[in-house]
Design an enzyme around this catalytic site. Structure first.
Site, PDB file in Angstrom:
ATOM      1  N   GLU A  44       0.406  -1.440  -0.025  1.00 22.21           N
ATOM      2  CA  GLU A  44      -0.321   0.370  -0.070  1.00 22.21           C
ATOM      3  C   GLU A  44       0.997   1.252  -0.042  1.00 22.21           C
ATOM      4  OE1 GLU A  44      -3.103   0.312   3.635  1.00 22.21           O
ATOM      5  OE2 GLU A  44      -2.813   2.577   3.012  1.00 22.21           O
ATOM      6  N   ARG A  48       0.267  10.240   0.515  1.00 30.23           N
ATOM      7  CA  ARG A  48       0.938  11.301   1.452  1.00 30.23           C
ATOM      8  C   ARG A  48       1.935  12.405   0.641  1.00 30.23           C
ATOM      9  NH1 ARG A  48       0.238   7.610   6.829  1.00 30.23           N
ATOM     10  NH2 ARG A  48      -1.310   6.747   5.853  1.00 30.23           N
ATOM     11  N   LYS A 132     -10.514  -2.264   5.850  1.00 32.35           N
ATOM     12  CA  LYS A 132      -9.668  -1.337   6.687  1.00 32.35           C
ATOM     13  C   LYS A 132     -10.641  -1.748   7.607  1.00 32.35           C
ATOM     14  CE  LYS A 132      -5.861   1.715   6.974  1.00 32.35           C
ATOM     15  NZ  LYS A 132      -4.593   2.182   5.964  1.00 32.35           N
TER      16      LYS A 132
HETATM   17  C1  3PG Z   1      -1.701   3.752   8.154  1.00 26.42           C
HETATM   18  O1  3PG Z   1      -2.636   3.961   7.529  1.00 26.42           O
HETATM   19  O2  3PG Z   1      -0.178   4.711   8.138  1.00 26.42           O
HETATM   20  C2  3PG Z   1      -1.098   2.681   8.536  1.00 26.42           C
HETATM   21  O3  3PG Z   1      -2.295   1.978  10.005  1.00 26.42           O
HETATM   22  C3  3PG Z   1       0.120   2.030   9.144  1.00 26.42           C
HETATM   23  O4  3PG Z   1       0.202   2.243  10.353  1.00 26.42           O
HETATM   24  P1  3PG Z   1       1.094   2.228  11.778  1.00 26.42           P
HETATM   25  O5  3PG Z   1       2.226   3.234  11.475  1.00 26.42           O
HETATM   26  O6  3PG Z   1       0.244   2.230  12.809  1.00 26.42           O
HETATM   27  O7  3PG Z   1       2.095   0.650  11.146  1.00 26.42           O
END
Ligand code: 3PG
Length: 209
Positions: A44, A48, A132
């Protein structure tokens, strides 16, 4: 295979979905290859950074063996941009009426996120059965997923947010969990240093846990 069956297939490819933030699209194929060598089959790429869509394009073009998805899809325009970049799937950190509607007709499978029973009911009403679960650790963790299994036996989850190598197995042992997601597989400093050996080792540890 329709989009709703296809998202389940993608989530079952590997026990852990790396959630990555890419600042430099030039590193994206090498990062994807390192994750692949470690045994992970889907990634994924979060929308961002300004580089995210170019990174998705580069992975889809140069590393077609890995399923690359777009994450942090916050609006319908993001979903369209993901499709245009060649993403194989798209993921949101939450649920909006506009996105569950658009996702149901999208050219690529779409995974909305839930943290509550009400959001789950909205998604189920639109025909989704995979979600999710975000932010997993803060939204109740494994006990919440066990509670969801009662009224929503058809729902399947990819918990993400606050999951660690130490807790991933607790989630994966739940019958309604298809995989977990996490950012620990591609730490920003390790990616910036282009330490692909380290990324491969992190991926391998996750893939066999
Ligand atoms: C996100 O979308 O940022 C994910 O959930 C990652 O979360 P994490 O950094 O706690 O693994």
């Amino acid at each position: 295979m329709n989009a709703r069956t296809e998202i389940e297939r993608i989530l079952k490819l590997s026990p852990v979905m790396p959630v990555v933030v890419i600042e430099d699209p030039a590193v994206a194929p090498d990062l994807a290859r390192a994750l692949w060598r470690g045994g992970l089959r889907a990634i994924e790429v979060t929308l961002r950074t300004p580089a995210a869509l170019q990174a998705i394009e580069a992975i889809a073009r140069d590393v077609p063996e890995i399923a690359v998805g777009a994450g942090t899809v916050l609006a319908v325009d993001d979903l369209h941009a993901a499709v245009n970049a060649g993403a194989a799937f798209a993921i949101s950190p939450g649920t909006t009426a506009a996105l569950v509607e658009a996702g149901a007709h999208s050219a690529i499978p779409y995974l909305p996120a839930v943290a509550t029973a009400s959001e789950l009911m909205l998604g189920l009403a639109h025909g989704y059965h995979c979600f999710k679960f975000f932010p997993a650790a803060l939204a109740g963790g494994p006990p919440m997923l066990k509670a969801f299994a009662g009224p929503f036996p058809q729902a399947r989850f990819c918990p993400t947010g606050g999951i660690t190598p130490e807790t991933q197995r607790t989630y994966l042992n739940l019958p309604n969990v298809l995989c977990v997601g996490g950012s620990w597989l591609a730490p920003a400093d390790v990616v910036a240093a282009r330490d692909w050996t380290r990324i491969e080792a992190l991926a391998a540890a996750a893939a066999r846990a």
